[in-house]
Design a protein around this motif. Structure first.
Motif, short mmCIF file in Angstrom:
data_model
loop_
_atom_site.label_atom_id
_atom_site.label_comp_id
_atom_site.label_asym_id
_atom_site.label_seq_id
_atom_site.Cartn_x
_atom_site.Cartn_y
_atom_site.Cartn_z
N ARG A 192 0.85 -1.19 0.00
CA ARG A 192 0.00 0.00 0.00
C ARG A 192 0.88 1.24 0.00
NH1 ARG A 192 -4.47 0.42 4.45
NH2 ARG A 192 -2.63 -0.17 5.60
N ILE A 193 0.69 2.09 -1.00
CA ILE A 193 1.50 3.31 -1.12
C ILE A 193 0.69 4.56 -0.82
CG2 ILE A 193 3.17 2.28 -2.71
CD1 ILE A 193 1.68 3.78 -5.00
N GLY A 194 -0.62 4.41 -0.63
CA GLY A 194 -1.43 5.56 -0.28
C GLY A 194 -2.85 5.16 0.03
N GLN A 195 -3.51 5.99 0.84
CA GLN A 195 -4.94 5.79 1.09
C GLN A 195 -5.59 7.14 1.30
OE1 GLN A 195 -5.03 3.15 4.48
NE2 GLN A 195 -5.44 4.82 5.89
N PHE A 196 -6.81 7.24 0.79
CA PHE A 196 -7.55 8.49 0.80
C PHE A 196 -8.94 8.24 1.35
CE2 PHE A 196 -4.28 8.57 -2.32
CZ PHE A 196 -3.76 9.85 -2.26
N GLN A 197 -9.48 9.22 2.08
CA GLN A 197 -10.77 9.05 2.72
C GLN A 197 -11.75 10.18 2.42
OE1 GLN A 197 -10.45 8.85 6.98
NE2 GLN A 197 -12.62 8.46 7.27
N ASP A 198 -11.27 11.37 2.19
CA ASP A 198 -12.12 12.54 2.09
C ASP A 198 -12.77 12.71 0.72
OD1 ASP A 198 -11.35 13.15 4.68
OD2 ASP A 198 -9.71 14.45 4.03
N VAL A 199 -14.09 13.04 0.75
CA VAL A 199 -14.79 13.44 -0.47
C VAL A 199 -14.33 14.85 -0.78
CG1 VAL A 199 -17.06 13.99 -1.44
CG2 VAL A 199 -16.78 11.96 0.01
N LEU B 166 -0.03 -1.94 -10.38
CA LEU B 166 -0.64 -0.88 -9.58
C LEU B 166 -2.14 -1.16 -9.51
CD1 LEU B 166 -0.38 1.90 -8.13
CD2 LEU B 166 -0.79 2.95 -10.36
N VAL B 167 -2.69 -1.16 -8.31
CA VAL B 167 -4.11 -1.42 -8.10
C VAL B 167 -4.70 -0.29 -7.28
CG1 VAL B 167 -5.81 -2.99 -7.05
CG2 VAL B 167 -3.80 -3.92 -8.21
N VAL B 168 -5.87 0.19 -7.69
CA VAL B 168 -6.62 1.18 -6.93
C VAL B 168 -7.86 0.46 -6.41
CG1 VAL B 168 -7.76 3.42 -6.95
CG2 VAL B 168 -5.78 3.02 -8.44
N GLN B 169 -8.05 0.45 -5.10
CA GLN B 169 -9.17 -0.26 -4.48
C GLN B 169 -10.09 0.73 -3.79
OE1 GLN B 169 -8.07 -3.16 -1.53
NE2 GLN B 169 -10.09 -4.04 -1.47
N ASN B 170 -11.36 0.71 -4.17
CA ASN B 170 -12.37 1.59 -3.58
C ASN B 170 -13.22 0.75 -2.62
OD1 ASN B 170 -14.37 3.38 -2.91
ND2 ASN B 170 -15.11 3.69 -4.99
N THR B 171 -13.05 0.94 -1.31
CA THR B 171 -13.81 0.17 -0.32
C THR B 171 -15.09 0.88 0.11
OG1 THR B 171 -12.73 1.13 1.62
CG2 THR B 171 -11.68 -0.81 0.60
N ARG B 172 -15.32 2.06 -0.41
CA ARG B 172 -16.49 2.83 0.02
C ARG B 172 -17.78 2.19 -0.46
NH1 ARG B 172 -14.49 7.83 2.05
NH2 ARG B 172 -16.54 8.77 1.81
N ASN B 173 -18.84 2.31 0.33
CA ASN B 173 -20.11 1.67 0.03
C ASN B 173 -20.96 2.42 -0.99
OD1 ASN B 173 -19.68 -0.46 1.85
ND2 ASN B 173 -20.45 0.77 3.54
N ASP B 174 -20.89 3.75 -0.98
CA ASP B 174 -21.79 4.56 -1.80
C ASP B 174 -21.09 5.66 -2.58
OD1 ASP B 174 -24.19 3.25 -0.90
OD2 ASP B 174 -23.92 4.30 1.01
N ASP B 175 -19.78 5.67 -2.62
CA ASP B 175 -19.03 6.75 -3.27
C ASP B 175 -18.12 6.19 -4.35
OD1 ASP B 175 -20.07 8.55 -1.29
OD2 ASP B 175 -18.47 7.95 0.07
N ILE C 69 -14.03 4.54 -10.69
CA ILE C 69 -14.05 3.24 -10.03
C ILE C 69 -15.29 3.19 -9.14
CG2 ILE C 69 -12.80 1.63 -8.55
CD1 ILE C 69 -10.24 3.27 -9.36
N PRO C 70 -16.23 2.31 -9.44
CA PRO C 70 -17.46 2.22 -8.64
C PRO C 70 -17.18 1.80 -7.19
CG PRO C 70 -17.67 1.01 -10.71
CD PRO C 70 -16.23 1.36 -10.55
N PRO C 71 -18.17 2.00 -6.31
CA PRO C 71 -18.02 1.55 -4.92
C PRO C 71 -17.72 0.04 -4.85
CG PRO C 71 -19.99 2.90 -5.16
CD PRO C 71 -19.47 2.64 -6.53
N LYS C 72 -16.90 -0.33 -3.88
CA LYS C 72 -16.56 -1.74 -3.61
C LYS C 72 -15.91 -2.43 -4.81
CE LYS C 72 -20.38 -2.21 -0.37
NZ LYS C 72 -21.59 -2.96 -0.04
N GLN C 73 -15.16 -1.68 -5.61
CA GLN C 73 -14.49 -2.25 -6.78
C GLN C 73 -13.01 -1.89 -6.77
OE1 GLN C 73 -16.07 -4.10 -9.34
NE2 GLN C 73 -17.81 -4.07 -7.94
N ASP D 250 -15.92 11.02 -4.85
CA ASP D 250 -17.15 11.76 -5.10
C ASP D 250 -18.31 11.05 -4.42
OD1 ASP D 250 -19.64 12.53 -6.65
OD2 ASP D 250 -18.18 13.78 -7.70
N SER D 251 -19.27 11.80 -3.92
CA SER D 251 -20.39 11.21 -3.19
C SER D 251 -21.43 10.53 -4.09
CB SER D 251 -21.08 12.26 -2.32
OG SER D 251 -21.55 13.31 -3.12
N ARG D 252 -21.22 10.57 -5.41
CA ARG D 252 -22.12 9.84 -6.33
C ARG D 252 -21.96 8.34 -6.08
NH1 ARG D 252 -20.39 12.89 -11.79
NH2 ARG D 252 -20.61 14.98 -10.94
#
Length: 117
Positions: free
Chosen positions: A47-54, A70-79, A93-97, A112-114
Motif C-alpha cells: 500500500r503506497i497511499g490511502q484516501f478518505q475525504d470526499v 498498480l491497483v486502486v481499491q475503492n472500499t467505500r459503500n456509496d461513493d 471506479i465504482p463503490p466496492k471495486q 465523489d459522493s455519487r
C-alpha cells in the motif's frame, strides 16, 4: 486527505527455504488490506497511499505511481473514486471495486459522493 505509507494488498504469505545449511529465508507476512472507508493504492502488493475525504477537486499524487502492478481499491459503500492519468484522462471506479493499472501514470485522485459512475 489521509496518506499512509505501509501495508499492502492481500497476498498469501510466502516462504523460502535455503537449500544449503544456512538459515531459511525470512517468511513474508501477509500484507495489510484496504479497509472501509478508504480508497487505497497498491504497488507490487504494498500500500503506497490511502484516501478518505470526499473532495470537489482532484488531490494530486506527488509520487505519480504507474503500472504495471498498480491497483486502486475503492472500499467505500456509496461513493465513486476517480483517478486522473498524466494525459488528463479520468477513470471512474465504482463503490466496492478495484481497478488494475497495467500501464500509464496516475497524477490525481478524487472521491465523489455519487454512487454510480
Amino acid at each position: 486527505m489521509t496518506l499512509a505509507m505501509a501495508g499492502g494488498v492481500s497476498v498469501a504469505a510466502q516462504t523460502a527455504a535455503s537449500a544449503s545449511t544456512s538459515a531459511p529465508a525470512p517468511v513474508r507476512a501477509a500484507a495489510d488490506t484496504c479497509s472501509y472507508p478508504y480508497v487505497c493504492l497498491f504497488k507490487n502488493g504494498t500500500r503506497i497511499g490511502q484516501f478518505q475525504d470526499v473532495t470537489s477537486g482532484f488531490q494530486n499524487l506527488p509520487s505519480r505511481p504507474s503500472g504495471p502492478n498498480l491497483v486502486v481499491q475503492n472500499t467505500r459503500n456509496d461513493d465513486v473514486a476517480y483517478i486522473r492519468w498524466s494525459g488528463g484522462t479520468v477513470t471512474c471506479i465504482p463503490p466496492k471495486q478495484s481497478f488494475t493499472v497495467s500501464g500509464g501514470t496516475l497524477t490525481g485522485i478524487r472521491i465523489d459522493s455519487r454512487s454510480t459512475c
